[in-house]
Design a protein around this motif. Structure first.
Motif, PDB file in Angstrom:
ATOM      1  N   TYR A  34       6.831  11.089  -6.110  1.00  0.00           N
ATOM      2  CA  TYR A  34       5.669  11.962  -6.278  1.00  0.00           C
ATOM      3  C   TYR A  34       4.580  11.254  -7.067  1.00  0.00           C
ATOM      4  O   TYR A  34       4.040  11.779  -8.034  1.00  0.00           O
ATOM      5  N   LEU A  35       4.260  10.031  -6.659  1.00  0.00           N
ATOM      6  CA  LEU A  35       3.184   9.300  -7.318  1.00  0.00           C
ATOM      7  C   LEU A  35       1.829   9.874  -6.904  1.00  0.00           C
ATOM      8  O   LEU A  35       1.680  10.386  -5.785  1.00  0.00           O
ATOM      9  N   PRO A  36       0.812   9.780  -7.778  1.00  0.00           N
ATOM     10  CA  PRO A  36      -0.540  10.211  -7.384  1.00  0.00           C
ATOM     11  C   PRO A  36      -1.026   9.402  -6.175  1.00  0.00           C
ATOM     12  O   PRO A  36      -0.649   8.240  -6.002  1.00  0.00           O
ATOM     13  N   TYR A  37      -1.856  10.032  -5.359  1.00  0.00           N
ATOM     14  CA  TYR A  37      -2.333   9.344  -4.152  1.00  0.00           C
ATOM     15  C   TYR A  37      -3.109   8.079  -4.512  1.00  0.00           C
ATOM     16  O   TYR A  37      -3.925   8.071  -5.432  1.00  0.00           O
TER      17      TYR A  37
ATOM     18  N   ILE B 251       4.776   5.350  -1.587  1.00  0.00           N
ATOM     19  CA  ILE B 251       6.231   5.347  -1.535  1.00  0.00           C
ATOM     20  C   ILE B 251       6.681   6.679  -0.956  1.00  0.00           C
ATOM     21  O   ILE B 251       6.311   7.742  -1.465  1.00  0.00           O
ATOM     22  N   VAL B 252       7.452   6.627   0.109  1.00  0.00           N
ATOM     23  CA  VAL B 252       7.972   7.832   0.757  1.00  0.00           C
ATOM     24  C   VAL B 252       9.486   7.826   0.606  1.00  0.00           C
ATOM     25  O   VAL B 252      10.147   6.798   0.835  1.00  0.00           O
TER      26      VAL B 252
ATOM     27  N   ASN C 160      16.149  11.927   1.155  1.00  0.00           N
ATOM     28  CA  ASN C 160      17.563  11.985   0.751  1.00  0.00           C
ATOM     29  C   ASN C 160      17.898  10.962  -0.329  1.00  0.00           C
ATOM     30  O   ASN C 160      18.949  10.309  -0.290  1.00  0.00           O
ATOM     31  N   GLY C 161      16.986  10.813  -1.278  1.00  0.00           N
ATOM     32  CA  GLY C 161      17.248   9.948  -2.412  1.00  0.00           C
ATOM     33  C   GLY C 161      17.054   8.464  -2.158  1.00  0.00           C
ATOM     34  O   GLY C 161      17.437   7.640  -2.988  1.00  0.00           O
ATOM     35  N   HIS C 162      16.440   8.120  -1.002  1.00  0.00           N
ATOM     36  CA  HIS C 162      16.242   6.713  -0.664  1.00  0.00           C
ATOM     37  C   HIS C 162      14.773   6.462  -0.294  1.00  0.00           C
ATOM     38  O   HIS C 162      14.099   7.347   0.245  1.00  0.00           O
ATOM     39  N   VAL C 163      14.306   5.258  -0.553  1.00  0.00           N
ATOM     40  CA  VAL C 163      12.950   4.869  -0.161  1.00  0.00           C
ATOM     41  C   VAL C 163      12.960   4.537   1.337  1.00  0.00           C
ATOM     42  O   VAL C 163      13.734   3.693   1.794  1.00  0.00           O
ATOM     43  N   THR C 164      12.108   5.205   2.083  1.00  0.00           N
ATOM     44  CA  THR C 164      11.993   4.924   3.518  1.00  0.00           C
ATOM     45  C   THR C 164      10.675   4.230   3.866  1.00  0.00           C
ATOM     46  O   THR C 164      10.551   3.666   4.947  1.00  0.00           O
ATOM     47  N   GLU C 165       9.704   4.300   2.956  1.00  0.00           N
ATOM     48  CA  GLU C 165       8.422   3.619   3.194  1.00  0.00           C
ATOM     49  C   GLU C 165       7.904   3.060   1.880  1.00  0.00           C
ATOM     50  O   GLU C 165       7.847   3.756   0.870  1.00  0.00           O
ATOM     51  N   LEU C 166       7.521   1.776   1.903  1.00  0.00           N
ATOM     52  CA  LEU C 166       6.944   1.125   0.723  1.00  0.00           C
ATOM     53  C   LEU C 166       5.711   0.348   1.161  1.00  0.00           C
ATOM     54  O   LEU C 166       5.798  -0.589   1.953  1.00  0.00           O
ATOM     55  N   THR C 167       4.563   0.761   0.658  1.00  0.00           N
ATOM     56  CA  THR C 167       3.294   0.097   0.960  1.00  0.00           C
ATOM     57  C   THR C 167       2.626  -0.310  -0.343  1.00  0.00           C
ATOM     58  O   THR C 167       2.365   0.531  -1.209  1.00  0.00           O
ATOM     59  N   ILE C 168       2.383  -1.617  -0.487  1.00  0.00           N
ATOM     60  CA  ILE C 168       1.679  -2.148  -1.664  1.00  0.00           C
ATOM     61  C   ILE C 168       0.573  -3.068  -1.169  1.00  0.00           C
ATOM     62  O   ILE C 168       0.835  -4.016  -0.423  1.00  0.00           O
ATOM     63  N   ILE C 169      -0.657  -2.803  -1.570  1.00  0.00           N
ATOM     64  CA  ILE C 169      -1.808  -3.599  -1.141  1.00  0.00           C
ATOM     65  C   ILE C 169      -2.484  -4.184  -2.376  1.00  0.00           C
ATOM     66  O   ILE C 169      -2.934  -3.449  -3.267  1.00  0.00           O
ATOM     67  N   GLY C 170      -2.520  -5.510  -2.445  1.00  0.00           N
ATOM     68  CA  GLY C 170      -3.116  -6.194  -3.588  1.00  0.00           C
ATOM     69  C   GLY C 170      -4.543  -6.619  -3.330  1.00  0.00           C
ATOM     70  O   GLY C 170      -5.245  -6.037  -2.504  1.00  0.00           O
ATOM     71  N   ASN C 171      -4.976  -7.680  -4.023  1.00  0.00           N
ATOM     72  CA  ASN C 171      -6.387  -8.089  -3.933  1.00  0.00           C
ATOM     73  C   ASN C 171      -6.550  -9.580  -3.685  1.00  0.00           C
ATOM     74  O   ASN C 171      -7.574 -10.155  -4.040  1.00  0.00           O
ATOM     75  N   GLN C 172      -5.556 -10.246  -3.080  1.00  0.00           N
ATOM     76  CA  GLN C 172      -5.745 -11.662  -2.753  1.00  0.00           C
ATOM     77  C   GLN C 172      -6.833 -11.786  -1.695  1.00  0.00           C
ATOM     78  O   GLN C 172      -6.850 -11.052  -0.716  1.00  0.00           O
ATOM     79  N   THR C 173      -7.739 -12.756  -1.875  1.00  0.00           N
ATOM     80  CA  THR C 173      -8.880 -12.911  -0.964  1.00  0.00           C
ATOM     81  C   THR C 173      -8.733 -14.064   0.004  1.00  0.00           C
ATOM     82  O   THR C 173      -9.460 -14.134   0.991  1.00  0.00           O
TER      83      THR C 173
END
Length: 714
Positions: free
Chosen positions: A60-63, A69-70, A73-86
């Motif tokens: 339940y992280l803020p948008y 992170i989705v 049943n107690g498991h991560v099914t989606e992980l999206t991390i977007i950084g700033n490398q150019t």
């Protein structure tokens, strides 16, 4: 009444149990929470992952558009991390980072279905253990610095529907992907993959292989790709004929084959698919006539076709090469024989070499004495010539070898890589982007039209220019020019919309151009704000001026005909977040004055204006008049004939101590040449660029080696 309270108690208990069950499914297991903390640590605590602690509820992280992170049943099914490398060449992770350790930890999230790790600076070869993600459907590792070959183990990830590895440093042959029968989206663009075209399954919907090292022919069985909607293999060296079926696929919408070595002619009887809206076959070696469905007389306003830079038979077209050019280039592009023919050729060469070896050796023995006798005489002649050239060489900028500036180099054409595909916007999309042309989004208004700030559907911030075209007809050639105004050192056009309206019994057209938008200010802003100015030491200023020169070079030589009279001013040079220069406000044909491509005066005026910018970069002073230009130019000219300390006194105080004298001297010399009062004596943009590149090379060599022989620091 008692029955009511009993029923109410049962209802409350049921609601409590439902809520408890929901909370338990939304809470991660302790082991997966620990894995996420390990990910945070291995990625060296990037900004997007700041703020995590033992009380963080990962489900339940803020948008945030950069983190998602989705859980299920107690498991991560989606992980999206977007950084700033150019840029793939810039490592934002330290030498301690290990991509193997990273994926060892990450693959413990065994229930992942979606994994997106974008612009995080991941570097190193992609580990074979990637196939441990047995349930993964979406893998997006774009815009990192992952190198080496793509792991063959990826071919066993049979649940994959989307594979995005674009913008990395992958090289070599793509593994066989035919077994990925569920794969619908594949983007391997902006790598160094090749030379063979990859083996693919026929369920693909989108295929992007642009800007790689592909040098083979296109597969002939494109007729089996019934679901394919988009294909982009631009900016490679793909040769051979274009399969006729490619334009006829039932679902095809977008075809980009530009900047390759495709040859031959297209069948005039091709019937294009009804969904096809964009086709780009420009800058190839095609001959003959175009099929009617993508021809120059195309009447459908819903289909954009680009075909310049070929040898096509198109009446009245000025952007095609003669047929002889394509025949010659096709012959040069022919690949050597492979397989058994290559092996037999090697054997034959070996036999001939053995037979001829004895003859050659005897001849060499006879020639050795003669060569020794001539050697001394030749060296003396060379030394004499070297002294003559040195003695007669003037003390101004280094001349670049003569080249045919009308032939656009491949590196120039590749400079649009990384920009979104050019597209035609609808009127509804433009209204949505500007919030129905809300006055609060109006940035400026003048005789040339209005400019709005807007937001298109992918979230990008853009500039939207609306220009009424009175008494002007928009032709296919105009559309081609607009779609080609794309370069990493220009504020590029990413699309357009043409709206016709009836006004007092007269039809008028409004051309809406959608352009990139940058919010980091102009070069003038950075040179006048003391805090920003301190960041712009000599190496940074050199990189910026080279970027400007490359943008002007593209306008002059990257299009046919070239675009001149661009009103180059320092306040129109925008800088992005990485301080890369973007030329804005240039002369867009159809909107502003269409300058004759043979007008040498307009070309040299661009050079003069660039010289003024160089003058401001060197001195740090804002120039507002021609008299100031002449005064500063004279100061620089005098300083070259005096002691090095005199030049130091003319340069911007904030860059003193950061430049090699020879680097500054070379830049000053070419600046003076650009500001010559006689236009015909000003250098071409290629000459300017050559000198600036030489200057930064001197600077970089001196900085990296500390070799004072290359220049003295001031």
């Amino acid at each position: 009444m008692k029955g009511f309270w009993v029923s109410f108690a049962y209802l409350v208990s049921a609601i409590f149990l439902v809520l408890l069950a929901h909370i338990s499914t939304a809470q991660l297991t302790a082991s997966e929470s620990r894995i996420l903390f390990q990910v945070q640590k291995i990625l060296e605590y990037p900004q997007v992952l700041q703020g995590w602690n033992n009380w963080t509820n990962f489900c339940y992280l803020p948008y945030s558009p950069s983190l998602q992170i989705v859980c299920s049943n107690g498991h991560v099914t989606e992980l999206t991390i977007i950084g700033n490398q150019t840029s793939p060449s810039i490592h934002i992770l330290s030498e301690r980072f290990s991509i193997d350790s990273f994926f060892t930890v990450l693959t413990k999230l065994s229930n992942l279905k979606v994994l997106s790790l974008v612009s995080l600076g991941l570097w190193g070869p992609l580990p074979d253990k990637i196939n441990r993600f047995s349930s993964l459907q979406v893998l997006n590792l774009s815009s990192n610095s992952i190198h080496g070959e793509i792991s063959p183990s990826i071919s066993s990830m049979k649940s994959l529907r989307s594979l995005l590895l674009d913008g990395n440093l992958f090289k070599g042959t793509v593994p066989d992907l035919k077994r990925l029968t569920s794969l619908e989206e594949l983007d391997l663009g902006n790598n160094k993959l090749g030379p063979e075209f990859p083996s693919l399954g026929n369920n693909l919907v989108s295929l992007v292989l642009r800007n790689n090292s592909l040098r083979s022919k296109l597969p002939s069985k494109f007729n089996q790709f019934d679901k394919l909607q988009k294909i982009d293999i631009s900016s490679n060296e793909v040769s051979g004929n274009i399969p006729s079926a490619l334009f006829s696929l039932p679902s095809i919408q977008y075809v980009n084959l530009a900047d390759n070595k495709l040859s031959g002619s297209l069948s005039v009887n091709i019937r294009c698919g009804s969904s096809l809206t964009f086709a780009d076959i420009s800058n190839n070696l095609l001959v003959g006539r175009l099929p009617s469905c993508i021809g120059s007389n195309l009447k459908s306003s819903n289909r954009t076709v680009l075909y310049s830079g070929n040898c096509l038979s198109i009446r009245g077209s000025k952007d095609q090469h003669p047929t002889s050019y394509c025949k010659k280039e096709e012959a040069l592009a022919t690949k050597p024989l492979e397989g058994s023919q290559k092996k037999s050729g090697m054997k034959l060469g070996l036999i001939l070499g053995i037979i001829g070896g004895s003859v050659v050796i005897s001849m060499l023995l006879a020639l050795i004495i003669l060569l020794i006798l001539r050697k001394t005489k030749a060296e003396r002649a060379d030394n004499y010539l070297d002294r003559s050239v040195t003695d007669k060489s003037p003390g101004h900028a280094f001349p670049r070898p003569n080249t045919d500036t009308r032939r656009v180099p491949q590196t120039t054409r590749l400079a649009a890589i990384g920009l979104p595909p050019y597209r035609i916007f609808t009127a509804d999309e433009i209204e949505e982007a500007t919030n129905n042309f809300d006055p609060s989004n109006l940035m400026r208004e003048g005789s040339e039209g209005q400019q709005y700030k807007g937001w298109i559907r992918d979230g990008s911030v853009v500039l939207i220019n609306c220009v009424k075209l009175t008494h002007k007809n928009v032709t296919q050639n105009h559309i081609e020019v607009l779609s080609n105004l794309r370069h990493r050192h220009l504020v590029s056009v990413i699309g357009h919309c043409l709206v016709a309206s009836q006004d007092h019994h007269q039809t008028t057209s409004t051309l809406v151009l959608v352009c990139e938008q940058f919010s980091n200010g102009s070069l003038r802003d950075h040179l006048t704000d003391w805090r920003k100015k301190e960041v712009l030491k000599w190496p940074q200023r050199m990189a910026i001026t080279i970027g400007i020169a490359r943008g002007i070079q593209f306008l002059h030589t990257g299009l046919v005909p070239g675009i001149y009279g661009n009103n180059i001013k320092i306040e129109k040079i925008l800088l992005d977040d990485s301080l890369s220069a973007k030329v804005s406000g240039y002369n867009i044909p159809l909107l502003f004055n269409e300058i004759d491509s043979a007008d040498n005066t307009a070309e040299k005026e661009d050079i003069y204006q660039f010289g003024v910018i160089l003058l401001e970069v060197i001195t740090g002073k804002s120039i507002t008049s021609v008299n100031e230009v002449e005064e500063l130019k004279d100061e620089l000219e005098r300083s070259l004939s005096e002691a090095a300390s005199v030049l130091r006194g003319v340069t911007d105080p904030s860059i003193r101590g950061s430049y090699a004298y020879e680097s500054m001297r070379t830049t000053v010399q070419i600046t003076i040449s650009c500001l010559n009062k006689v236009p015909s004596t000003r250098p071409s943009i290629e000459d300017v660029l050559w000198n600036l590149q030489y200057s930064i090379q001197v600077q970089e060599n001196w900085t990296s080696s500390g070799n004072l022989g290359l220049g003295t620091r001031f």
